[in-house]
Every structure is written in C-alpha cells, then in structure tokens.
Design an enzyme around this catalytic site. Structure first.
Site, PDB file in Angstrom:
ATOM      1  N   SER A 217     -11.356  -1.437   0.011  1.00 31.24           N
ATOM      2  CA  SER A 217     -10.021  -1.378   0.617  1.00 31.24           C
ATOM      3  C   SER A 217     -10.064  -1.777   2.076  1.00 31.24           C
ATOM      4  O   SER A 217      -9.119  -2.356   2.611  1.00 31.24           O
ATOM      5  CB  SER A 217      -9.451   0.042   0.513  1.00 31.24           C
ATOM      6  OG  SER A 217      -9.014   0.322  -0.786  1.00 31.24           O
TER       7      SER A 217
ATOM      8  N   ASN B  15     -14.305  -0.073  -6.105  1.00 30.56           N
ATOM      9  CA  ASN B  15     -15.391   0.760  -5.575  1.00 30.56           C
ATOM     10  C   ASN B  15     -16.223   1.452  -6.651  1.00 30.56           C
ATOM     11  O   ASN B  15     -16.653   2.584  -6.464  1.00 30.56           O
ATOM     12  CB  ASN B  15     -14.812   1.848  -4.660  1.00 30.56           C
ATOM     13  CG  ASN B  15     -14.061   1.276  -3.477  1.00 30.56           C
ATOM     14  OD1 ASN B  15     -14.268   0.130  -3.108  1.00 30.56           O
ATOM     15  ND2 ASN B  15     -13.201   2.071  -2.882  1.00 30.56           N
TER      16      ASN B  15
ATOM     17  N   VAL C 295      -5.980 -14.907  -7.267  1.00 29.03           N
ATOM     18  CA  VAL C 295      -6.260 -13.912  -6.228  1.00 29.03           C
ATOM     19  C   VAL C 295      -7.576 -14.238  -5.533  1.00 29.03           C
ATOM     20  O   VAL C 295      -8.544 -14.665  -6.163  1.00 29.03           O
ATOM     21  CB  VAL C 295      -6.342 -12.504  -6.845  1.00 29.03           C
ATOM     22  CG1 VAL C 295      -6.882 -11.483  -5.844  1.00 29.03           C
ATOM     23  CG2 VAL C 295      -4.968 -12.070  -7.338  1.00 29.03           C
TER      24      VAL C 295
ATOM     25  N   ASP D 239       0.839  -1.197   0.000  1.00 27.14           N
ATOM     26  CA  ASP D 239       0.000   0.000   0.000  1.00 27.14           C
ATOM     27  C   ASP D 239       0.873   1.246   0.000  1.00 27.14           C
ATOM     28  O   ASP D 239       1.955   1.256  -0.595  1.00 27.14           O
ATOM     29  CB  ASP D 239      -0.927  -0.044   1.224  1.00 27.14           C
ATOM     30  CG  ASP D 239      -2.275   0.606   0.975  1.00 27.14           C
ATOM     31  OD1 ASP D 239      -2.323   1.838   0.848  1.00 27.14           O
ATOM     32  OD2 ASP D 239      -3.281  -0.121   0.916  1.00 27.14           O
TER      33      ASP D 239
ATOM     34  N   ASN E   8      -4.928  -4.187  24.507  1.00 25.86           N
ATOM     35  CA  ASN E   8      -3.811  -3.431  25.078  1.00 25.86           C
ATOM     36  C   ASN E   8      -4.256  -2.109  25.677  1.00 25.86           C
ATOM     37  O   ASN E   8      -3.430  -1.265  26.000  1.00 25.86           O
ATOM     38  CB  ASN E   8      -2.748  -3.171  23.996  1.00 25.86           C
ATOM     39  CG  ASN E   8      -3.266  -2.320  22.849  1.00 25.86           C
ATOM     40  OD1 ASN E   8      -4.476  -2.212  22.653  1.00 25.86           O
ATOM     41  ND2 ASN E   8      -2.359  -1.734  22.083  1.00 25.86           N
TER      42      ASN E   8
ATOM     43  N   HIS F 266      -3.623   5.526   3.956  1.00 25.03           N
ATOM     44  CA  HIS F 266      -4.415   4.381   3.504  1.00 25.03           C
ATOM     45  C   HIS F 266      -3.856   3.056   4.015  1.00 25.03           C
ATOM     46  O   HIS F 266      -4.598   2.202   4.523  1.00 25.03           O
ATOM     47  CB  HIS F 266      -4.452   4.396   1.973  1.00 25.03           C
ATOM     48  CG  HIS F 266      -5.418   3.434   1.359  1.00 25.03           C
ATOM     49  ND1 HIS F 266      -5.063   2.161   0.985  1.00 25.03           N
ATOM     50  CD2 HIS F 266      -6.729   3.564   1.029  1.00 25.03           C
ATOM     51  CE1 HIS F 266      -6.113   1.544   0.452  1.00 25.03           C
ATOM     52  NE2 HIS F 266      -7.139   2.378   0.461  1.00 25.03           N
TER      53      HIS F 266
END
Length: 504
Positions: free
Chosen positions: A444, A379, A395, A253, A295, A281
C-alpha cells in the site's frame, strides 16, 4: 493452529514435570502439541529468518516453562494451582511479546459484500424487465451497479447487483448457475470485499540526505535516498522541465484528511464527502505521493513544487477499511469522470476467481480515457496474479522492497503481472489524519510512490498512455535483489528525463 500447539505443549510439559497423580494424561500432549506448533509456525511466517527467530524464542519459553514446573513440583499443596496460574501467565506473556502487526503486516482479508452479493452483466438491455420480474420471483432484488458518464464507451452500465438473503448464501454456486441458465447474462461474479489494515513499522535510522528541502521529517524517509530524489528535485528546479497541465492523482482509499498541514495546499477536492479519513490509510498514501515539499512542515514527496500535480480523494473503503468490488469500481468511474489522470489504489485482496471481468472493464474505461491505473501487489507473500484489482488488464502493479533492495517479506510476487514495478514499502514515514505522522509497511505504501511519479510524467506529457508509462518506468528503473519477482525499482529522475527526451 500455532497458538493451540503452543498451549498444548505447555500443558504437556506441566504434566511431565509436576509428576502428580491424575496429571499423567497431560504428558501425552507434548508430542501432538509440538507437531501443531511447528505446523502453525511454518504456515504463519514468510521467511526462513523469521522461522528460526520465532522458533528460537518459543524453545526458550519451553525450556523456561519446564524449569518452572519442576521447581513448583516441590510444593505438596500449591504445585497444581501455582502451575495453572504460571501456565496462563506464560501464554499471555508469550502472545504479547510475539511480533505482531509491528513486524508482520496483516494479510488482506476478503469476503462477499453485505448487500448486492453478485455482479451480473446483462447481455441485452431489452431483457431488463424480464430480468427484474425473474429476480423478484426468486425472492431476490436487483439494482444497476454502475453509472459511468460515458456509458457508450463501456459495458459497465450493463452490470447489476443481485441481493440474496443470508440464508441462501450457502448455495451461491447453485444460484450463479441458475442465473447463467436464464440466457440473459454475459457474466456473473461474486461482489467480493477487501479489508485493508495498517501495519505500524519501526522507523529506520535517520539518514542525512541533502535534498535541498527543509521538511523536518526528511531524515526519517529512507526511501528518498533509494529513489535518488535529490536528482529529481534538481531536474524539476531546472529550466528543462515544462509542464502542459497540472495533473490530478486520485487516491482511491478510505478518504484523505484534506485539512492536513502537509497536504492541504496540494489537495484538490472532488466532493466534500471524500475530504476526511477516519481510518488513516488514505491519508498516509496521499502524503507519500504528494505531501507539500519544502514548506518547513512534515515530510517530502514528489510534489517538489505545486506546478505538476495535485492530490484528490475518492472514498471507496469504509471507516473500518473495508469495501466491495462494486464500491471500488464506482470509485474508478467517479475519479475518471471527474478528470483524474492517475488512479492510485492501495487496496485489493485474494480473489476466489481466476479473473474478474468487471475490474478489467473498469480499468479499460479508465485507460480508454488515457487515465493510468496503479494498484498495490498485496501483502501475502504469494503470486499477485491471484489478487484483484492488481491482476486486472491494464493495471500497473507495484511490489514492495526494503532498504536493502530485497523484496519485502510480505510483498506478493509480480512475475505474472503484465505491467509491474517496485517501490519502497517498509518503514515508510508519511502523513496521518489530524496533522500526525507515522511509519507503516505494505505494498500500500509502495503504490503511491509510483502514482506520484506518474503525476509528474502526465503533467509534462498529458497524452502519455499506461503502456508508454510502464515502458519508461521499466527501462529507466534499476534491478532489485529479486527483480524477477519485484519488477524494476523506479528511478524518478531518469523516468522524467525519458519523458522530456520523448524516449518511449
């Protein structure tokens, strides 16, 4: 088209309502203006609900404008200048209250790389010197595109870029034909670029979910309820789960803020140059997959403990969010060569070609070394089969659903993608650079949910292949309200149970 139609309609209404000599011609703009406005609106929105919502808003504007212009017509001297000012103010006001990025995720843009506009696969290394001389004679330059560690296992080391002067790019198809006619190439394709954009999202109502973790922002993570993460956390805390390795999930990315308070303890650095994120991003995607959980800081993720996987980063996109096909493929090679188990690619764009051989070859390089590649569907509310790299062979593509299990209005359809699943992608709250947090929309955001889950699955069974993993995700997933176009929604606990039970 939409904006032009809106302004023309307002001008026409001004001409009709002012009824002043010299302005009669403006009245003729109403009909063509409304036509352009309607056409632009239909092509801009992605759902019927959006169409009715936006058209209602615009019609109210038109009604208010007509009344305003009629009122101003009573003034003999100020009617025209006052109407012009009112027209400009209304146009500005309208554009600024319209739903922009907050509600409508921007579509991915694409184009050619600034340098190395073509990717060419040479048929024989013996032709290399002749190839270089021929390219030089055309006034172009060429360089080797990829350098995988295991070149013998892939054709990627046969690829070269061709850099073409800007004044010749209008003849690109002719240039491709000339290159193919040399007889020295197996394949020629444009080195396309993509441009990612983050879309801010309204945070959905807080959810009181008992997950057994103390991360303060959990109540803003509606996706954890849909994914039944409480069941996964209970399973990971049991004695039933035994890991065989700590897997590595690589975020390909804009980089990742490696020093983020909610990421640093689960981050593994490949190279220092990848450990920052000027765009944001990549950091957002990293938090979805592997923010440190329980945490007392920030958000929760699949990283219930640090025993299963770590996040790493490979920069394939520039600070502005753009990157070329060559950049992305080099990132795939780097991540694979550095030992990643899962590649998470929240990127892509519409391809000008029906298929892109270099992407598929890069994914094969990964899967041949037992690395699972995940990519977002896109998108644009279109067929994901026309988008790369999600359409590359091997993929696992990921569509986005909302909190009602509907396909997100922007999500591409994955019914023609060979391996595809769904994950939450609307109002997803996660990490941002400099210890910040925000919610965003997009496929994404959906992809790293799948990548994080696969990180756990690979830690339990390192030999798990992409096809085996997809089979598990599909069989253990649940239907959405549009399963045919989204794939099945991942169910993490059930998928991990299937891995433990050797249910392939």
């Amino acid at each position: 088209m939409y904006t032009l139609g809106f302004v023309l309609t307002l001008l026409g209404l001004m001409g009709v309502m002012l009824d002043r000599k010299g302005l009669e011609a403006l009245s003729y703009a109403v009909v063509p203006g409304l036509g352009l406005w309607l056409f632009g609106l239909v092509t801009q929105v992605s759902t019927l609900g959006d169409f009715f919502s936006y058209s209602f808003t615009d019609l109210l504007f038109y009604g208010g404008a007509a009344m305003l212009f009629r009122g101003l017509s009573q003034s003999k001297h100020l009617a025209i200048p006052a109407s012009i000012v009112a027209l400009l103010m209304m146009a500005f006001f309208h554009q600024n209250i319209r739903p922009q990025a907050e509600d409508m995720p921007a579509t991915t843009q694409y184009g050619l790389a600034a340098e190395g506009e073509l990717l060419v696969e040479l048929s024989d290394e013996d032709n290399l010197e002749r190839w270089k001389r021929w390219i030089g004679a055309q006034g172009w330059t060429t360089e080797r595109a990829f350098a995988p560690e295991e070149g013998a296992r892939t054709d990627l080391d046969d690829y070269f870029t061709v850099n073409i002067p800007a004044n010749e790019l209008s003849n690109l198809e002719e240039i491709i034909t000339r290159i193919e006619s040399t007889g020295w190439t197996d394949w020629v394709e444009p080195n396309e670029t993509i441009q990612i954009e983050l879309s801010p999202a309204r945070i959905l109502p807080k959810l009181n979910k008992i997950l057994g973790v103390n991360d303060p922002a959990v109540e803003q993570q509606w996706a954890l309820q849909v994914l039944e993460m409480n069941k996964l956390y209970d399973l990971l805390n049991s004695d039933k789960v035994k890991t065989r390795k700590k897997a590595i999930v690589a975020i390909l990315d804009t980089g990742v803020d490696a020093g983020h308070e909610d990421l640093k303890d689960n981050f593994y650095s490949i190279a220092k140059k990848y450990n920052d994120d000027p765009q944001g991003h990549g950091t957002h995607c990293a938090g979805i997959a592997g923010a440190v959980t329980d945490n007392g800081v920030g958000v929760a993720s699949f990283a219930r403990t640090g025993d299963y996987f770590q996040i790493t980063s490979v920069k394939v996109l520039k600070a502005g969010g753009s990157g070329s096909q060559q950049d992305i493929i080099n990132g795939i090679i780097t991540a694979v060569d550095k030992g990643a188990d899962v590649l998470s690619m929240s990127l892509g764009g519409f391809s000008t070609q029906s298929r892109q051989r270099a992407y598929s070859e890069a994914v094969r390089y990964a899967t041949d070394r037992n690395v699972i590649v995940v990519a977002s569907a896109g998108n644009s509310n279109r067929d994901a089969a026309g988008f790369s790299p999600v359409n590359a062979n091997g993929v696992i593509g990921v569509s986005a659903i909302d909190n009602q299990l509907q396909r997100a209005s922007f999500s591409n359809k994955v019914n023609r993608i060979g391996m595809a699943v769904a994950a939450p992608g609307v109002g997803i709250y996660s990490t941002k650079p400099n210890n910040n947090y925000a919610a965003h929309n997009g496929t994404s955001m959906a992809a790293p949910f799948v990548s994080g889950l696969l990180g756990i699955m690979k830690s339990i069974r390192p030999e798990l292949t992409n096809k085996e993993a997809f089979k598990i995700l599909q069989q253990t997933g649940k239907n959405t309200r549009d399963t045919a176009n989204t794939g099945r929604l991942i169910q993490p606990a059930a998928a991990v149970e299937a891995v433990l039970d050797n249910n392939l």
